[in-house]
Design a protein around this motif. Structure first.
Motif, PDB file in Angstrom:
ATOM      1  N   HIS A  82       0.765  -0.843  -0.276  1.00 52.35           N
ATOM      2  CA  HIS A  82      -0.351  -0.144   0.440  1.00 52.35           C
ATOM      3  C   HIS A  82       0.896   1.233  -0.194  1.00 52.35           C
ATOM      4  O   HIS A  82       1.848   1.098   0.652  1.00 52.35           O
ATOM      5  CB  HIS A  82      -1.108   0.099   0.936  1.00 52.35           C
ATOM      6  CG  HIS A  82      -1.748   0.726   1.159  1.00 52.35           C
ATOM      7  ND1 HIS A  82      -3.317  -0.129   0.629  1.00 52.35           N
ATOM      8  CD2 HIS A  82      -2.404   1.703   0.934  1.00 52.35           C
ATOM      9  CE1 HIS A  82      -4.595   1.223  -0.031  1.00 52.35           C
ATOM     10  NE2 HIS A  82      -3.406   2.199   0.863  1.00 52.35           N
ATOM     11  N   TYR A 165     -12.772   7.993   3.977  1.00 54.91           N
ATOM     12  CA  TYR A 165     -11.960   8.359   2.923  1.00 54.91           C
ATOM     13  C   TYR A 165     -12.731   9.092   2.124  1.00 54.91           C
ATOM     14  O   TYR A 165     -12.163  10.470   2.301  1.00 54.91           O
ATOM     15  CB  TYR A 165     -11.757   7.088   2.385  1.00 54.91           C
ATOM     16  CG  TYR A 165     -10.372   7.166   1.723  1.00 54.91           C
ATOM     17  CD1 TYR A 165      -9.449   6.941   1.767  1.00 54.91           C
ATOM     18  CD2 TYR A 165     -10.208   6.991   0.282  1.00 54.91           C
ATOM     19  CE1 TYR A 165      -7.887   6.607   1.221  1.00 54.91           C
ATOM     20  CE2 TYR A 165      -9.965   7.117  -0.934  1.00 54.91           C
ATOM     21  CZ  TYR A 165      -8.195   6.322  -0.583  1.00 54.91           C
ATOM     22  OH  TYR A 165      -7.210   6.447  -1.383  1.00 54.91           O
ATOM     23  N   ARG A 168     -12.622  12.514   3.820  1.00 54.60           N
ATOM     24  CA  ARG A 168     -12.027  12.907   4.395  1.00 54.60           C
ATOM     25  C   ARG A 168     -11.220  13.796   2.900  1.00 54.60           C
ATOM     26  O   ARG A 168     -10.625  14.413   2.896  1.00 54.60           O
ATOM     27  CB  ARG A 168     -11.285  12.029   4.704  1.00 54.60           C
ATOM     28  CG  ARG A 168     -11.126  11.668   6.243  1.00 54.60           C
ATOM     29  CD  ARG A 168      -9.775  10.637   6.767  1.00 54.60           C
ATOM     30  NE  ARG A 168      -8.104  10.815   6.252  1.00 54.60           N
ATOM     31  CZ  ARG A 168      -7.739  10.041   6.078  1.00 54.60           C
ATOM     32  NH1 ARG A 168      -8.146   8.887   5.664  1.00 54.60           N
ATOM     33  NH2 ARG A 168      -6.271  10.198   5.706  1.00 54.60           N
ATOM     34  N   SER A 183      -6.180   4.485   7.975  1.00 54.52           N
ATOM     35  CA  SER A 183      -7.389   4.414   6.836  1.00 54.52           C
ATOM     36  C   SER A 183      -6.410   3.066   6.557  1.00 54.52           C
ATOM     37  O   SER A 183      -7.223   1.881   5.906  1.00 54.52           O
ATOM     38  CB  SER A 183      -6.888   4.814   6.098  1.00 54.52           C
ATOM     39  OG  SER A 183      -7.248   5.279   4.718  1.00 54.52           O
ATOM     40  N   LYS A 187      -7.185  -1.268   6.314  1.00 56.59           N
ATOM     41  CA  LYS A 187      -7.767  -1.962   5.317  1.00 56.59           C
ATOM     42  C   LYS A 187      -6.914  -3.198   4.533  1.00 56.59           C
ATOM     43  O   LYS A 187      -7.296  -4.562   4.172  1.00 56.59           O
ATOM     44  CB  LYS A 187      -7.531  -1.329   4.013  1.00 56.59           C
ATOM     45  CG  LYS A 187      -8.831  -0.183   3.749  1.00 56.59           C
ATOM     46  CD  LYS A 187      -7.968   0.430   2.306  1.00 56.59           C
ATOM     47  CE  LYS A 187      -7.351   1.920   2.024  1.00 56.59           C
ATOM     48  NZ  LYS A 187      -7.900   3.075   2.236  1.00 56.59           N
TER      49      LYS A 187
HETATM   50  N1  URA Z   1      -4.517   5.784   0.952  1.00 61.60           N
HETATM   51  C1  URA Z   1      -5.111   5.328   1.959  1.00 61.60           C
HETATM   52  O1  URA Z   1      -5.471   4.778   1.528  1.00 61.60           O
HETATM   53  N2  URA Z   1      -5.700   5.665   2.895  1.00 61.60           N
HETATM   54  C2  URA Z   1      -5.518   7.701   3.468  1.00 61.60           C
HETATM   55  O2  URA Z   1      -5.759   8.189   4.315  1.00 61.60           O
HETATM   56  C3  URA Z   1      -3.930   8.047   2.671  1.00 61.60           C
HETATM   57  C4  URA Z   1      -3.609   7.376   1.613  1.00 61.60           C
END
Ligand code: URA
Length: 431
Positions: A82, A165, A168, A183, A187
């Motif tokens: 990620h 998300y 935001r 965040s 995930k």
């Molecule tokens: N990637 C994400 O999944 N969440 C964030 O807040 C920033 C980047």
């Protein structure tokens, strides 16, 4: 419990308890807490921060709003990666098939564009038919059958993150270490991979501006990952200038396809190979970094990584004829190249300005319901450190509106800074 009191507590810089954080996350996920209160809370967190304990509790509460996948009945080990968000960061499109082609399963849940930073889901949806809305059963089935899967939050994985998300993105509450850490890690925990490589970006086009901030974010995420029993490492990588040359959904897909043919921009190729090698190493497909790197280079060179990308597109319903014939993608109506106004050495290509300009062209969202325009974006033709001659192509804008094109030309020209002196290229990784 009253949510207004929780907002006030955070406004007054107090620590929230595990119960208070769970109350917010569950209430917000169920639609009982309205967006305006969640936005106020997110702004209080952005301004006043959270302790490591609060960040962990928030992450686990978000992960719990949906299923937490157990992939052990499907594959021995699955890896995930990620990025913390950047400009031109289409790394997943290359490393996911590349690592899967080396025999290491990749189970990945991605996000959409966030502020000036692009999102993998928006990019992949530039391929007509590509479906990111997989159920949990579909996610696992695809991982088992194809050794790779790329899904969005709708797979009932951390649905509260999907909602937060999007909020935001349009309320100026992205660049907060606890909000980004929770965040990303919610995930990652929900998607079930046992090993996670985090690519924490820093610089002008990242949410973290310097090595210290990026390290703090990285350390928080690694700690959460380890606590959840996942092998987790983080890389700190540069995001002062865009990664590769293309910014904008279709343009980035096209650059990723070129990279999968071994013809991507040098910085992007190197970035992908390094991230892939780290994933192979963490997933125990290689004993040492040199072997992992060689494996990654081999599947790229002999076309297996590209074949795997086609397989991914087909598995998720995408029209693979676009991958085979790039001329099929719809193009923006207005495509204009701007030449260098002076000769000199490129000292800066301000990544955030490039990302914001792409959003203004329509590649990202101003409001959370907005659709993205896949065709628009920017191609930069040089990188920091290059010596450029007056009159050489500097960048190309792809737009669907003439006023936006004019604004973009001006903004991207300003984003380029020239120097008379020699300029060192930017490092790709800091740690
Ligand atoms: N990637 C994400 O999944 N969440 C964030 O807040 C920033 C980047």
């Amino acid at each position: 419990m009253n949510f207004k009191d929780i907002i006030i507590k955070k406004r007054e810089k107090e620590e929230l308890s595990q119960e208070e954080l769970a109350f917010f996350v569950e209430g917000f996920a169920k639609g009982e807490i309205p967006d305006y209160q969640a936005s106020a809370w997110a702004m209080a967190v952005l301004l006043n921060g959270m302790s490591a304990r609060e960040t962990t509790d928030l992450t686990l509460a978000i992960a719990k709003t949906g299923d937490t996948l157990d992939l052990s009945d499907v594959v021995d080990i699955a890896i995930d990666k990620h990025s913390s968000g950047g400009v031109g960061d289409k790394t997943t499109l290359v490393v996911l098939p590349l690592v899967a082609a080396c025999g290491l399963p990749v189970g990945k849940m991605s996000g959409r564009g966030l502020g000036f930073s692009g999102g993998t889901l928006d990019k992949m949806e530039a391929i007509p038919g590509f479906n990111v809305n997989l159920s949990t059963a579909e996610f696992k089935k695809q991982l088992k059958e194809h050794g790779m899967v790329l899904a969005g939050q709708s797979a009932n994985l951390a649905p509260a993150d999907g909602k937060l998300y999007a909020l935001r993105d349009v309320t100026g509450t992205v660049p907060s270490i606890p909000l980004i850490a929770s965040s990303i890690m919610s995930k990652k925990i929900a998607a079930g991979a046992q090993a996670i490589v985090l690519d924490v970006k820093l610089g002008l086009g990242a949410f973290m501006h310097n090595v210290e901030e990026a390290r703090e974010l990285a350390e928080r995420m690694v700690a959460i990952g380890e606590l959840a029993g996942r092998k987790t490492i983080a890389l700190l990588s540069d995001m002062n200038q865009p990664l590769g040359n293309a910014v904008g959904n279709t343009l980035e897909v096209l650059e990723a396809i070129e990279a999968l043919h071994g013809r991507g921009p040098a910085d992007f190729m190197e970035h992908c190979l390094h991230v892939s090698a780290q994933m192979l190493l963490l997933g125990k497909k290689a004993e040492d970094e040199a072997t992992a790197r060689k494996m990654a280079e081999e599947v790229l060179a002999d076309g297996r990584a590209f074949i795997k990308f086609r397989e991914l597109v087909i598995a998720q319903g995408g029209d693979v004829s676009y991958v085979d014939d790039a001329s099929k993608f719809s193009k923006a109506k207005l495509i204009e190249t701007v030449n260098a106004p002076v000769s000199g050495n490129l000292a800066q290509i301000h990544a955030r300005v490039v990302g914001e300009t792409a959003v203004e062209l329509g590649a990202g969202r101003a409001q959370k319901e907005d659709a993205v325009d896949h065709a628009v974006g920017i191609i930069i033709h040089h990188k920091v450190g290059d010596s450029v001659k007056k009159g050489e192509p500097l960048f190309t804008i792809h737009a669907n509106d003439s006023a936006l094109l004019a604004q973009a030309k001006e903004a991207i020209l300003k984003a380029h800074t020239f120097s008379d002196k020699a300029v060192a290229p930017l490092p790709l990784f800091y740690d």
